[in-house]
Enzyme design. Structure first.
Site, mmCIF file in Angstrom:
data_model
loop_
_atom_site.group_PDB
_atom_site.id
_atom_site.type_symbol
_atom_site.label_atom_id
_atom_site.label_comp_id
_atom_site.label_asym_id
_atom_site.label_seq_id
_atom_site.Cartn_x
_atom_site.Cartn_y
_atom_site.Cartn_z
ATOM 1 N N TRP A 159 -3.067 -4.079 10.102
ATOM 2 C CA TRP A 159 -2.499 -3.854 8.827
ATOM 3 C C TRP A 159 -2.974 -2.663 8.073
ATOM 4 O O TRP A 159 -3.012 -2.558 6.697
ATOM 5 C CB TRP A 159 -2.566 -5.073 7.913
ATOM 6 C CG TRP A 159 -4.122 -5.837 7.983
ATOM 7 C CD1 TRP A 159 -4.707 -6.464 9.018
ATOM 8 C CD2 TRP A 159 -4.927 -5.625 6.997
ATOM 9 N NE1 TRP A 159 -5.906 -6.884 8.669
ATOM 10 C CE2 TRP A 159 -6.392 -6.367 7.375
ATOM 11 C CE3 TRP A 159 -5.080 -4.994 5.470
ATOM 12 C CZ2 TRP A 159 -7.360 -6.674 6.581
ATOM 13 C CZ3 TRP A 159 -6.288 -5.401 4.690
ATOM 14 C CH2 TRP A 159 -7.152 -6.002 5.135
ATOM 15 N N ASN A 168 -9.511 -9.216 12.878
ATOM 16 C CA ASN A 168 -10.119 -10.484 13.554
ATOM 17 C C ASN A 168 -9.295 -11.487 14.189
ATOM 18 O O ASN A 168 -8.097 -11.507 13.979
ATOM 19 C CB ASN A 168 -10.814 -11.304 12.264
ATOM 20 C CG ASN A 168 -9.474 -11.749 11.513
ATOM 21 O OD1 ASN A 168 -9.053 -11.188 10.526
ATOM 22 N ND2 ASN A 168 -9.413 -13.107 11.242
ATOM 23 N N ARG A 209 0.764 -1.242 0.046
ATOM 24 C CA ARG A 209 -0.016 -0.015 -0.056
ATOM 25 C C ARG A 209 0.797 1.309 0.094
ATOM 26 O O ARG A 209 0.341 2.301 0.198
ATOM 27 C CB ARG A 209 -0.966 -0.244 1.228
ATOM 28 C CG ARG A 209 -1.909 -1.227 1.088
ATOM 29 C CD ARG A 209 -3.235 -1.318 2.078
ATOM 30 N NE ARG A 209 -3.803 -2.521 1.869
ATOM 31 C CZ ARG A 209 -3.481 -3.455 2.388
ATOM 32 N NH1 ARG A 209 -2.468 -3.622 3.512
ATOM 33 N NH2 ARG A 209 -3.974 -4.615 2.080
ATOM 34 N N ASP A 252 -14.603 -7.912 10.833
ATOM 35 C CA ASP A 252 -13.830 -7.104 11.739
ATOM 36 C C ASP A 252 -13.313 -5.826 11.537
ATOM 37 O O ASP A 252 -14.130 -4.972 10.664
ATOM 38 C CB ASP A 252 -12.258 -7.786 11.792
ATOM 39 C CG ASP A 252 -11.475 -7.894 10.535
ATOM 40 O OD1 ASP A 252 -12.127 -7.927 9.569
ATOM 41 O OD2 ASP A 252 -10.416 -8.066 10.522
ATOM 42 N N ASP A 255 -15.423 -13.028 10.629
ATOM 43 C CA ASP A 255 -14.324 -12.032 10.294
ATOM 44 C C ASP A 255 -15.106 -10.576 9.671
ATOM 45 O O ASP A 255 -14.540 -10.197 8.587
ATOM 46 C CB ASP A 255 -13.951 -12.981 8.969
ATOM 47 C CG ASP A 255 -12.483 -12.014 8.437
ATOM 48 O OD1 ASP A 255 -12.109 -11.257 9.179
ATOM 49 O OD2 ASP A 255 -12.253 -12.279 7.107
ATOM 50 N N GLY A 307 -1.734 -11.346 9.064
ATOM 51 C CA GLY A 307 -1.633 -12.836 9.594
ATOM 52 C C GLY A 307 -2.818 -13.082 10.405
ATOM 53 O O GLY A 307 -2.583 -14.151 10.995
ATOM 54 N N GLY A 308 -3.897 -12.389 10.502
ATOM 55 C CA GLY A 308 -5.154 -12.945 11.002
ATOM 56 C C GLY A 308 -5.640 -14.232 10.451
ATOM 57 O O GLY A 308 -6.642 -14.756 11.265
ATOM 58 N N GLU A 309 -5.354 -14.584 9.415
ATOM 59 C CA GLU A 309 -5.796 -16.089 8.659
ATOM 60 C C GLU A 309 -4.894 -17.002 9.051
ATOM 61 O O GLU A 309 -5.054 -17.962 8.508
ATOM 62 C CB GLU A 309 -5.950 -15.833 7.212
ATOM 63 C CG GLU A 309 -7.234 -15.044 6.909
ATOM 64 C CD GLU A 309 -7.641 -13.635 7.715
ATOM 65 O OE1 GLU A 309 -6.552 -12.844 7.300
ATOM 66 O OE2 GLU A 309 -8.702 -13.350 7.960
#
Lengths: 195, 569
Positions: free
Chosen positions: B278, B296, B148, B341, B339, B208-210
């Protein structure tokens, strides 16, 4: 300046492999020739496996290949043939073999998917948001495998094995595949193989 | 008065800097071309005053308050129909683009997927330098190889990488000055956000929430790259108050007794609880505080392995800028299993409280489809807006077969930053309507592999769309809403010219009247416009710039263009 994204990802894959060289433990860059020959006896001497149920590994991503070898050895991915083979592989062997095959050129297959099946497969794959991880053109990256141009029988089998939990080394994939019919899976395999 | 003189100085500098490298692509020629010393240096004062700087665009979200409101008005409602491309720059990478162009004294910095950085002449689009990050072999990221953008301070720009590093580059040459490993990519950590820089600290969170990471915000010293502090966005005691209702008062159907039993058996789950940060923090320099949102909990859909409220996931959080110490938080959805979030970056602005008093406020657009309005002092909720998208079956629990609920898991509002026009009291959000089913399947922590605890599936055949929505944040009422063909992702820019700019997955880049929502201009960019626009002024001309590279997450048509627009002569 416009560049084919597939070429770019291949270039990235080679670049990342080169970047990894310094991380390989001493001695691991000496690829054991007998082990390479053992691999190519099933996966093909020029990248195309003689039996289509066997996956193409030439040009597959390094880290994906390494993790699969590691998972076979740990029993997280069940396959009678592979389990026998990985038994004697050290971590360095696995890294060296993954590096070796990731640096090869992905082979061209002559497969062309039938339009109706491919369209159904594309719809099913979109519903599962598959490109979120496998990226545009299903090129994959690092630990996520390339799917485009893979063989139909292998793709079908491996998705079914996720669904039936024979393959347990990517739980999120199992949860997703459970939500698909066998027909959806077959269509997705045809769609991906024809890309 | 002071603001004016800073802007005037910047104009002179930008002009002089441009003269110095016109006709050449050699990086070294950027330097030393000004009357006022080395103005390629970005000072803290410039960063602090960015909200009133009509020449540069110095922060990913425009300024420390993250208003994405650009103060120049040369391009306005009366002439925006004459907006034309001034130049198009094609990057080497044809993949998803989420970069916000940063512009300093006539030089633009943009990034691409897989962490390339370009410095461009902001007037002509000519390349000054190009940096390619040497990516490590192990990257783990969800939803595209995104980046980004950069942050800028002094003579350096800063970028986070997919292999979880923080890099410092020389602004003039693109040379790598230092790099630091932020976290272990093998365990699911990666960087896609632009860092923020304030008072010599480079602030960055993590994805990295997943994947079962432990989320954080870290501060690094801009010069040495040394770590100064870490705030973990999952608390060591993450249990909380066993909240049964969400921020809007809806019952989340939690089985508290079952969770308490799981807590006794499993212990506190904070080490693999997710809560990625993020998006950029908003900075209040007067109070020395930052405000950010944490995402999340992991695994996304399976709450059985993570009993408790899962603090501070799905929360607005404020910490001390100097120390990283906790100040306050507000959790939108405790023990989230959808999710839905908190992702879109918070905005600081004055807001009316429920007694009609004007107070320091924080705005956040949730994936739920509400804009939440907070009191900055203690993070408490003042109000939430009307829902910007359809909501159905909230909060039905995910099932093995899949439960239908709206919004789908991409929101509401995704990571896309909002913009505000404080003179109108309006905040502008872009929305998604994507019907989905939520499936749950419990699986143990897979050590860095994707860990959703189930699956999200888009429902084929159900119509999807998007909105551009203006919300009155003093009342929570929707002022206007414009429907778009496809779900929206990317970001929005408001300007003093009475305009808002935003792009769509089908390649349309549009300008709307910020007061009424009337569409005043559009341009077909040829690939998805799914990045936040910026604006800047060089040599007396205002430009609007945006990336058109499509989007991996929603699979919009890929491209590789940076397009700068200005008024036709």
């Amino acid at each position: 300046m416009l560049e084919n994204p597939r070429r770019f990802v291949i270039a990235m894959s080679l670049a990342t492999t080169a970047g990894f060289a310094s991380l390989i433990p001493a001695g691991a860059d000496e690829v054991p020739q007998d082990k390479i020959e053992l691999c190519t006896s099933c996966h093909g001497e020029a990248g195309l496996p003689p039996q289509p149920e066997v996956p193409i590994i030439w040009g597959q991503h390094f880290y994906y290949l390494y993790v699969q070898l590691r998972d076979y050895k740990a029993g997280r991915r069940a396959n009678e043939v592979m389990q026998g083979i990985v038994e004697d592989l050290s971590k360095a062997d696995m890294k060296a073999l993954a590096t070796h095959f990731s640096e090869k050129q992905w082979p061209e297959t002559s497969y062309r998917s039938e339009a109706t099946a491919a369209a159904k497969g594309e719809t099913a794959a979109s519903a599962g948001q598959c490109p979120q991880c496998h990226l545009g053109g299903y090129e994959g990256n690092s630990r996520v495998p390339r799917l485009n141009g893979q063989t139909v029988p292998y793709l079908t089998r491996t998705m079914l094995e996720f669904k039936t939990k024979v393959r347990r080394n990517s739980p999120a994939k199992s949860s997703l595949m459970v939500s698909y019919s066998d027909e959806d899976i077959e269509n997705m395999a045809k769609y991906l193989a024809g890309l | 008065m002071r603001k004016k003189s800073v802007t005037g100085l910047a104009t002179s500098v930008a002009f002089a800097a441009l003269l110095s490298f016109t006709g050449s692509a050699v990086a070294e020629e950027v330097s030393g071309g000004t009357t006022y010393g080395d103005m390629s240096l970005v000072t803290q004062d410039m960063l602090t005053r960015a909200g009133g700087d009509g020449n540069n665009f110095l922060h990913t979200n425009g300024n420390y308050a993250q208003t994405r409101y650009y103060p120049a008005r040369q391009i306005n409602t009366s002439n925006v129909n004459k907006l034309r491309p001034a130049w198009i720059f094609q990057t080497e990478v044809v993949e998803t683009m989420e970069t916000t162009p940063i512009v300093v004294n006539g030089v633009m910095y943009v990034t691409t997927a897989f962490n390339h950085v370009y410095a461009l002449d902001a007037k002509t689009g000519k390349q000054i330098w190009h940096f390619k990050h040497k990516m490590g072999p192990i990257t783990t990221y969800c939803c595209g190889p995104n980046n980004r953008g950069v942050a800028i301070y002094g003579d350096r720009i800063f970028m986070g990488t997919l292999d979880a590093k923080l890099l410092a580059l020389d602004t003039k040459t693109g040379k790598l000055l230092w790099e630091k490993q932020i976290a272990n990519p093998e365990l699911g950590y990666s960087e896609t956000m632009a860092p923020s820089v304030v008072n010599g600290k480079v602030l960055i969170g993590t994805n990295g929430g997943e994947y079962g990471v432990r989320g954080f915000v870290k501060a690094f010293d801009w010069k040495s790259g040394d770590l100064l502090w870490t705030f973990h966005s999952t608390a060591e005691n993450s249990v909380g108050v066993w909240a049964t209702h969400d921020a809007t008062g809806r019952d989340m159907l939690r089985d508290i007794e079952a969770e308490k039993a799981a807590l006794a058996k499993l212990g506190d789950p904070y080490k693999t609880l997710g809560g990625g940060v993020w998006q950029n923090p908003a900075v209040d320099l007067d109070k020395n505080r930052i405000y950010f949102v944490a995402g999340n909990p992991s695994p996304d859909l399976d709450g059985s392995l993570r009993p408790g409220d899962n603090l501070y996931t799905n929360s607005l959080i404020s910490v001390d800028l100097e120390t990283g110490k906790y100040i306050c938080h507000f959790q939108y959805i405790a023990h989230d299993v959808w999710d839905l979030d908190a992702v879109s970056p918070p905005i600081l602005t004055k807001v009316k409280d429920n007694d009609g008093n004007t107070v320091d406020g924080v705005l956040h657009a949730g994936k739920t489809g509400h804009v939440y309005v907070h009191k900055a002092d203690d993070c408490s909720l003042i109000r939430y807006s009307e829902a910007m998208v359809p909501q159905e079956n909230m909060w039905v629990l995910p099932t093995k077969e899949g439960a239908r609920m709206l919004p789908g898991a991409n929101g509401g509002v995704e990571w896309s930053p909002m913009a505000i026009d404080a003179s109108l009291g309006l905040t502008y959000a872009i929305n998604l309507h994507q019907p989905m089913t939520y499936h749950v399947e419990s699986t143990p922590y897979p050590e860095g592999k994707l860990w959703l605890g189930g699956a999200f599936k888009v429902i084929p055949g159900e119509q999807q769309w998007g909105n551009v929505t203006a919300v009155d944040y003093h009342t929570g009422k929707i002022r206007w809403k414009v429907k778009t063909e496809q779900p929206m992702i990317g970001g929005i820019l408001a300007t003093a010219g009475g305009l808002v700019f935003t792009g769509e997955g089908n390649g349309q880049f549009k300008a709307y009247d910020s007061e009424t929502g009337s569409e005043l201009w559009r341009f077909q960019a040829g690939a998805g416009v799914n990045a936040p626009p910026s604006s800047y002024t060089v040599d007396g001309k205002q430009y609007i710039v945006v990336a058109a590279g499509g989007n991996t997450q929603l699979n919009y048509k890929r491209g590789n263009n940076i397009i700068a627009f200005t008024l036709a002569d």
